[in-house]
Design an enzyme around this catalytic site. Structure first.
Site, PDB file in Angstrom:
ATOM      1  N   GLY A  66       0.792  -1.236   0.000  1.00 53.66           N
ATOM      2  CA  GLY A  66       0.000   0.000   0.000  1.00 53.66           C
ATOM      3  C   GLY A  66       0.815   1.271   0.000  1.00 53.66           C
ATOM      4  O   GLY A  66       0.282   2.365  -0.145  1.00 53.66           O
ATOM      5  N   GLY A  98      -3.462   1.973   7.627  1.00 57.29           N
ATOM      6  CA  GLY A  98      -2.437   1.086   8.179  1.00 57.29           C
ATOM      7  C   GLY A  98      -2.700  -0.360   7.788  1.00 57.29           C
ATOM      8  O   GLY A  98      -3.790  -0.720   7.369  1.00 57.29           O
ATOM      9  N   LYS A 101      14.041   0.897   3.717  1.00 59.83           N
ATOM     10  CA  LYS A 101      13.247   2.080   4.074  1.00 59.83           C
ATOM     11  C   LYS A 101      13.923   3.360   3.590  1.00 59.83           C
ATOM     12  O   LYS A 101      13.286   4.375   3.372  1.00 59.83           O
ATOM     13  CB  LYS A 101      13.065   2.176   5.586  1.00 59.83           C
ATOM     14  CG  LYS A 101      12.410   0.950   6.224  1.00 59.83           C
ATOM     15  CD  LYS A 101      10.949   0.831   5.865  1.00 59.83           C
ATOM     16  CE  LYS A 101      10.269  -0.364   6.504  1.00 59.83           C
ATOM     17  NZ  LYS A 101       8.966  -0.666   5.899  1.00 59.83           N
TER      18      LYS A 101
END
Length: 521
Positions: free
Chosen positions: A127, A233, A408
């Site tokens: 997502g 989330g 990340k």
């Protein structure tokens, strides 16, 4: 609007529109005043959501109403909750056997693997956007190695499994409204492969004005004002998977477990030993409906969620749930030895049960955002691992660090692009030349390295990192070809200075600072 509280509760659990009780406002003090304003907020949000639904085409309304029912459930819980969700003194020591050492797991025999894999579904959480790394579109389409993206590597891994063991493990992508269109275009290129790919979207929830506690959206058309909406989330996985119909389809096919992980964790490959633990448990062990892969916490992971025993159940504890006076305890490597990798295994029929019972009560993460137009909003989110306490027989498996390789930041990208790893059928394997299994600690300055394009422009070629322990780079720094970095290397170019590390340079336990320019002539 005069239904009883019990009726309200039932309607929430049945995923229908909750009725809002009318209230006589007779506040007799600040607590009563707060209660009355909260009840008022819930009633006003319900009216506003009804209005948004009325602006949506008829054919889309049933799905949106289900999503909004989920949002109203979150919002009413948000209004009701006060203070941290965990009483620190109630945290118990992890019981014997709560976390199993990966090295004690049995490896299944090859003749069993085919049947085991036919019981499995692989789910990737897809997502997120690549914006934090300066990329447009889904994060999963960023190239990470040999011009292959996160999605390419995932597809290669599962196709290799299917070919090797003559099975049919499906790949399921949970997209968001931010990533779905682009993902659908990309997955067309995999059509000729031995792999079934399914997608579904997680919910789309309205952002709430922090002051008025009302949705900021003017209409239900998400793409006309994308800033007014957010994906809530990855804890939304269970309900959205159920609502998509895919969960029921896989149960009908005789599949038993799903393996869920973040698409940017390159270490999250299908592990046959963990699957064997689930499908063929030892006689004295009850069936585990939920497994969380944890790994040993290091000083770099002190903010990561950990596993605790609380009210006789294993559960995830995130730093946001910790009372302020205990944050240092939470970060302690000696008190909490493990952290959550977000590689999770869940039993499909158990997911169906907890969704239908309405017993998913994951802790709410309140995410405060400041929008470009100056508006302060809140978005209510949940984490997929927080559902552990809702399942029976949950366990942790302490896995090697190699199963946690998230990308990340560009500092992570530097590691996975380097000679520390080689690529085998979509899986990254650490080089046998590296003496220790831990990955180097890399910090690259945000001003010059945060975005992928800038980062790539600063390396003529990725340096040799086989013997690197720690690298810090700050300021305007570039690297030539054939550079080798060993031990601890710190390179600091002060403001206005530039450092060009020359081709072929070997830096071992060095600090480089000041100004070093190499110019063509």
């Amino acid at each position: 609007m005069s239904d009883t509280r019990e009726a309200d509760k039932k309607e929430y659990n049945d995923r229908l529109r909750p009725a809002i009780r009318s209230h006589q406002r007779t506040p007799s003090g600040s607590r009563d005043f707060k209660e009355a304003t909260k009840r008022d907020a819930l009633a006003r949000v319900a009216v506003e959501l009804e209005r948004l639904v009325s602006t949506i085409p008829e054919n889309r309304r049933p799905l949106v109403e289900k999503e909004f029912a989920g949002f109203k459930n979150l919002f009413s819980r948000f209004l009701a909750e006060q203070g941290p969700s965990v009483t620190w003194e109630k945290i118990e020591k992890l019981p014997e056997g709560a976390v199993i050492d990966y090295n004690t797991l049995e490896t299944p025999t090859t003749d069993n693997v085919h049947h085991m894999l036919d019981k499995l579904v692989v789910v990737k959480l897809n997502g997120g956007l690549g914006t934090s790394m300066g990329c447009k579109g889904p994060k999963s389409v960023i190239q990470v190695r040999n011009e292959l993206t996160f999605l390419d590597l995932t597809v290669q891994q599962i196709e290799h499994l299917n070919k090797t063991y003559k099975c049919n493990v499906p790949l399921v992508l949970m997209n968001s409204f931010n990533t779905d269109d682009d993902t659908q275009k990309v997955i067309r290129k995999y059509r000729g492969l031995k792999l079934e790919i399914h997608t579904f979207n997680q919910s789309c929830h309205p952002r709430i004005n922090r002051e008025s506690l009302l949705p900021i959206a003017k209409t239900g058309d998400v793409h006309s004002d994308i800033e007014a909406w957010y994906p809530p989330g990855h804890g939304d996985f269970y309900e959205s998977f159920y609502n998509s119909g895919l969960l029921q389809k896989f149960i009908k096919e005789g599949r038993t477990y799903c393996f869920i992980s973040n698409i940017d964790n390159l270490g999250a490959t299908v592990d046959l030993n963990i699957l064997n633990l689930l499908l063929n448990p030892e006689p004295q062990r009850s069936t585990s409906e939920f497994v969380m892969e944890v790994t040993d916490k290091t000083r770099a992971d002190v903010k990561g969620g950990t596993l605790i025993q609380y009210e006789d159940k294993l559960r995830l504890l995130e730093i946001a749930q910790v009372p302020k006076e205990h944050v240092d305890d939470f970060k302690s490597v000696s008190q909490f030895k493990f952290f959550n990798t977000n590689n999770l295994w869940a039993k499909l029929d158990a997911i169906q049960r907890v969704v239908e019972q309405g017993s998913l009560n994951m802790e709410i993460i309140v995410n405060n955002k400041h929008l470009g137009d100056g508006l302060n909003v809140i978005q209510l989110e949940t984490a997929v691992g927080a559902a552990m306490k809702c399942f029976e027989g949950g366990i942790g498996v302490n896995v090697p660090r190699s199963r946690f390789l998230p990308v990340k930041k560009t500092s992570d990208l530097l590691l996975v692009m380097s000679n520390l790893y080689s690529l085998s059928h979509g899986s990254l394997v650490m080089s046998p030349q590296r003496m220790f299994p831990s990955t180097p600690l890399v910090k690259l300055g945000d001003n010059h390295f945060a975005k992928v394009k800038e980062f790539l422009n600063r390396f003529a070629a990725i340096p040799d990192l086989i013997e690197l322990d720690h690298l810090t780079v700050s300021g305007d720094v570039t690297f030539g070809r054939g550079v080798s970095l060993k031990g601890t290397v710190i390179i600091i170019a002060n403001h206005g200075d530039r450092i060009d590390i020359p081709s072929g340079a070997l830096l071992e336990n060095k600090i480089v600072s000041g100004n070093l320019r190499i110019l063509d002539h």
